[in-house]
Design a protein around this motif. Structure first.
Motif, PDB file in Angstrom:
ATOM      1  N   VAL A 176      13.725 -65.763  11.606  1.00 36.91           N
ATOM      2  CA  VAL A 176      12.995 -64.688  10.797  1.00 36.91           C
ATOM      3  C   VAL A 176      11.419 -65.344  10.622  1.00 36.91           C
ATOM      4  CG1 VAL A 176      12.596 -63.542   8.582  1.00 36.91           C
ATOM      5  CG2 VAL A 176      14.744 -63.885   9.605  1.00 36.91           C
ATOM      6  N   ARG A 177      10.596 -64.116  11.366  1.00 37.53           N
ATOM      7  CA  ARG A 177       9.190 -64.723  11.246  1.00 37.53           C
ATOM      8  C   ARG A 177       8.471 -63.714  10.144  1.00 37.53           C
ATOM      9  NH1 ARG A 177       4.357 -63.019  13.565  1.00 37.53           N
ATOM     10  NH2 ARG A 177       5.023 -61.163  14.462  1.00 37.53           N
ATOM     11  N   VAL A 178       8.985 -62.565  10.007  1.00 34.82           N
ATOM     12  CA  VAL A 178       8.273 -61.517   8.967  1.00 34.82           C
ATOM     13  C   VAL A 178       9.438 -60.979   8.107  1.00 34.82           C
ATOM     14  CG1 VAL A 178       6.872 -59.643   8.608  1.00 34.82           C
ATOM     15  CG2 VAL A 178       6.488 -61.147  10.575  1.00 34.82           C
ATOM     16  N   VAL A 179       9.185 -60.946   6.766  1.00 34.14           N
ATOM     17  CA  VAL A 179       9.864 -60.352   5.886  1.00 34.14           C
ATOM     18  C   VAL A 179       9.061 -59.169   5.164  1.00 34.14           C
ATOM     19  CG1 VAL A 179      11.236 -60.337   3.846  1.00 34.14           C
ATOM     20  CG2 VAL A 179      11.522 -62.252   5.399  1.00 34.14           C
ATOM     21  N   HIS A 180       9.628 -57.699   5.377  1.00 39.08           N
ATOM     22  CA  HIS A 180       9.066 -56.795   4.853  1.00 39.08           C
ATOM     23  C   HIS A 180       9.910 -56.362   3.763  1.00 39.08           C
ATOM     24  CE1 HIS A 180       5.934 -56.048   7.731  1.00 39.08           C
ATOM     25  NE2 HIS A 180       6.875 -55.485   8.669  1.00 39.08           N
ATOM     26  N   ASP A 181       9.149 -56.634   2.288  1.00 38.52           N
ATOM     27  CA  ASP A 181       9.664 -56.349   1.193  1.00 38.52           C
ATOM     28  C   ASP A 181       9.409 -54.825   0.570  1.00 38.52           C
ATOM     29  OD1 ASP A 181      10.827 -56.036  -1.517  1.00 38.52           O
ATOM     30  OD2 ASP A 181       9.752 -58.300  -2.135  1.00 38.52           O
ATOM     31  N   GLN A 182      10.479 -54.014   0.530  1.00 39.54           N
ATOM     32  CA  GLN A 182      10.455 -52.534   0.015  1.00 39.54           C
ATOM     33  C   GLN A 182      11.239 -52.547  -1.180  1.00 39.54           C
ATOM     34  OE1 GLN A 182      11.308 -50.121   3.414  1.00 39.54           O
ATOM     35  NE2 GLN A 182       9.718 -50.985   4.939  1.00 39.54           N
ATOM     36  N   LEU A 183      11.615 -53.667  -1.917  1.00 46.36           N
ATOM     37  CA  LEU A 183      12.488 -53.622  -2.956  1.00 46.36           C
ATOM     38  C   LEU A 183      11.654 -52.816  -3.978  1.00 46.36           C
ATOM     39  CD1 LEU A 183      13.969 -57.202  -2.809  1.00 46.36           C
ATOM     40  CD2 LEU A 183      15.054 -54.951  -2.399  1.00 46.36           C
ATOM     41  N   LEU A 184      12.464 -52.195  -4.904  1.00 43.75           N
ATOM     42  CA  LEU A 184      12.047 -51.544  -6.235  1.00 43.75           C
ATOM     43  C   LEU A 184      12.681 -52.306  -7.426  1.00 43.75           C
ATOM     44  CD1 LEU A 184      12.225 -47.732  -5.493  1.00 43.75           C
ATOM     45  CD2 LEU A 184      10.208 -49.303  -5.092  1.00 43.75           C
ATOM     46  N   VAL A 185      11.775 -52.715  -8.427  1.00 42.17           N
ATOM     47  CA  VAL A 185      12.284 -53.217  -9.462  1.00 42.17           C
ATOM     48  C   VAL A 185      12.634 -52.131 -10.626  1.00 42.17           C
ATOM     49  CG1 VAL A 185      11.660 -54.754 -11.487  1.00 42.17           C
ATOM     50  CG2 VAL A 185      10.692 -55.180  -9.282  1.00 42.17           C
ATOM     51  N   GLY A 186      14.002 -52.248 -10.953  1.00 45.83           N
ATOM     52  CA  GLY A 186      14.557 -51.113 -11.980  1.00 45.83           C
ATOM     53  C   GLY A 186      15.231 -51.693 -13.028  1.00 45.83           C
ATOM     54  N   GLY A 187      16.159 -50.885 -13.734  1.00 44.46           N
ATOM     55  CA  GLY A 187      16.784 -51.382 -14.884  1.00 44.46           C
ATOM     56  C   GLY A 187      18.215 -51.606 -14.304  1.00 44.46           C
TER      57      GLY A 187
END
Length: 223
Positions: A212-223
């Motif tokens: 892996v060379r790149v990580v695209h973080d599209q995570l949302l922080v929720g409850g």
């Protein structure tokens, strides 16, 4: 009615962040201001180094309900003579040398006015994160620019990689709410996590994957 609930929640989050800053022995919370707008925390004020600024940001991220943290703190080094740029550079180089997991011979350190810049190449993303972690806590560092490139020795295994990362997430966090997609040498993370700590753990797992060379973080922080 909705607006009242939002305001009350922001006030509660603000109180919790202030309490967490006071609880963290690494910090001097009376020098840090906290405002909250719809779950987004803004930190202002002054800290005496990049390490304390990072610690303050991490403290805020630990609080339940925090959706994002904006770091507007200013780094002001103590007025007494501190480390010169040359001394900071030497300390950073030695810190990298002492970390057996970081390929220090492939990294370059430069310092200007207390701002430290990392360049070079590593094979894994976790090594890039580890290198930054080693120098962040050093005395005299105002900030860090991490320009280390991740160049894996071999391309990732596509679908097999996706399954491996998904299994690793299930082992550590359950992982039911996180999806993983592979696009060449890039991992794309999506879904919802319960806290910033969980988000950091998901990124850690992703960067540990081979190829892996790149990580695209599209995570949302929720409850």
């Amino acid at each position: 009615m909705t607006e009242v609930v939002d305001v009350r929640d922001d006030q509660r989050i603000q109180r919790d962040v202030l309490a967490e800053l006071a609880w963290d022995a690494q910090l001097q919370p009376n020098e840090i201001g906290v405002t909250v707008d719809q779950g987004v925390v803004t930190l202002t004020g002054f800290v005496d180094g990049a390490a304390r600024g990072w610690a303050a940001t991490r403290s805020a991220q630990r609080v339940r309900g925090v959706r994002a943290v904006a770091d507007e703190m200013e780094v002001r080094l103590p007025g007494t003579p501190g480390r010169t740029d040359a001394e900071v550079a030497i300390a950073a180089t030695r810190a990298l040398e002492w970390d057996s997991f970081v390929p220090d011979e492939r990294l370059d350190v430069t310092v200007a006015n207390g701002w430290l810049m990392l360049r070079g190449e590593v094979e894994f993303g976790w090594q890039r994160r580890a290198a930054e972690g080693e120098v962040r806590r050093l005395d005299g560092v105002r900030g860090i620019t991490n320009l280390i490139e991740v160049r894996p020795p071999a391309p990732p295994a596509g679908e097999q990689l996706r399954r491996d990362v998904q299994r690793a997430l299930r082992r550590t966090l359950g992982g039911e709410r996180v999806t993983v997609e592979v696009d060449g040498d890039t991992l794309v993370l999506a879904g919802v996590v319960r806290s910033w700590w969980e988000r950091d753990q998901v990124e850690r797992v992703a960067w540990s994957a081979p190829g892996v060379r790149v990580v695209h973080d599209q995570l949302l922080v929720g409850g």
